[in-house]
Design a protein around this motif. Sequence first.
Motif, PDB file in Angstrom:
ATOM      1  N   GLN A  39       0.664  -1.271  -0.102  1.00 59.99           N
ATOM      2  CA  GLN A  39       0.111   0.068  -0.032  1.00 59.99           C
ATOM      3  C   GLN A  39       0.954   1.247   0.010  1.00 59.99           C
ATOM      4  OE1 GLN A  39      -2.874   0.448   3.203  1.00 59.99           O
ATOM      5  NE2 GLN A  39      -4.261   1.582   1.902  1.00 59.99           N
ATOM      6  N   LYS A  43      -2.946   5.598  -1.340  1.00 62.26           N
ATOM      7  CA  LYS A  43      -3.359   4.527  -2.457  1.00 62.26           C
ATOM      8  C   LYS A  43      -4.168   3.398  -1.676  1.00 62.26           C
ATOM      9  CE  LYS A  43      -0.479   6.225  -6.000  1.00 62.26           C
ATOM     10  NZ  LYS A  43       0.593   5.764  -7.293  1.00 62.26           N
ATOM     11  N   GLU A  44      -4.810   2.885  -2.442  1.00 66.12           N
ATOM     12  CA  GLU A  44      -5.438   1.505  -1.844  1.00 66.12           C
ATOM     13  C   GLU A  44      -4.346   0.267  -2.012  1.00 66.12           C
ATOM     14  OE1 GLU A  44     -10.019   2.414  -3.654  1.00 66.12           O
ATOM     15  OE2 GLU A  44      -8.699   0.571  -4.076  1.00 66.12           O
ATOM     16  N   GLU A  46      -2.877  -3.383  -2.908  1.00 64.81           N
ATOM     17  CA  GLU A  46      -3.005  -4.166  -4.069  1.00 64.81           C
ATOM     18  C   GLU A  46      -1.992  -5.328  -3.667  1.00 64.81           C
ATOM     19  OE1 GLU A  46      -1.022  -2.186  -7.519  1.00 64.81           O
ATOM     20  OE2 GLU A  46       0.903  -1.499  -6.229  1.00 64.81           O
ATOM     21  N   GLU A  89       8.136   3.589  -7.954  1.00 68.78           N
ATOM     22  CA  GLU A  89       6.685   3.251  -8.011  1.00 68.78           C
ATOM     23  C   GLU A  89       6.534   2.054  -6.908  1.00 68.78           C
ATOM     24  OE1 GLU A  89       7.648   3.184 -12.177  1.00 68.78           O
ATOM     25  OE2 GLU A  89       8.714   4.238 -10.595  1.00 68.78           O
ATOM     26  N   ALA A  92       6.134   1.539  -0.793  1.00 72.43           N
ATOM     27  CA  ALA A  92       4.880   1.242  -0.332  1.00 72.43           C
ATOM     28  C   ALA A  92       5.208   0.557   1.011  1.00 72.43           C
ATOM     29  CB  ALA A  92       4.072   0.385  -1.211  1.00 72.43           C
TER      30      ALA A  92
END
Length: 124
Positions: A39, A43-44, A46, A89, A92
Motif C-alpha cells: 500500500q 493509495k489502496e 494491492e 513506484e 509502499a
Amino acid sequence: QLQLVESGGGLVQPGGSLRLSCTAPGGNLDYYAITWFRQAPGKEREGVSCISINGETTNYADSVKGRFTISRDPTKNTLYLQMNNLKPEDTAVYYCAADRGGRIGCYFYGMDYWGKGTLVTVSS
C-alpha cells in the motif's frame, strides 16, 4: 490465531534490491498459502505476489513480473519476497497475509491474517 511479522524493508536507490521476510512466531506458515500486498501512501492496497502451500504455484502482479520473486523455506518457517530492479513506484508498506489454511493454489483475496507491514522506500 496466526501472527505474521514482516521484516527487511528500508531505503534503497532505484535499481537496487531488497529481500523481505515474513515469519509466523508461534505458528507455522507451512499450512497456509501466503500473499504479499503493498500500500503506497494515499493509495489502496494491492496484491503483489502469492505462493501456494507447497510452493508449486506462484502469481505476480504485472507491475512486478520479472523483478520480484516469491519463495518459501519451510525448514525456517519463513516466506521471502526478493525484489530486484526496484523503482520509485514500488515505494509502499509491504504486508504478508495468510488465508484460513489448506486452500489449493494462491490468491489475492480471502486473507484471514495480516502482518503489520514493513516500509520500502525507493528513492535517489
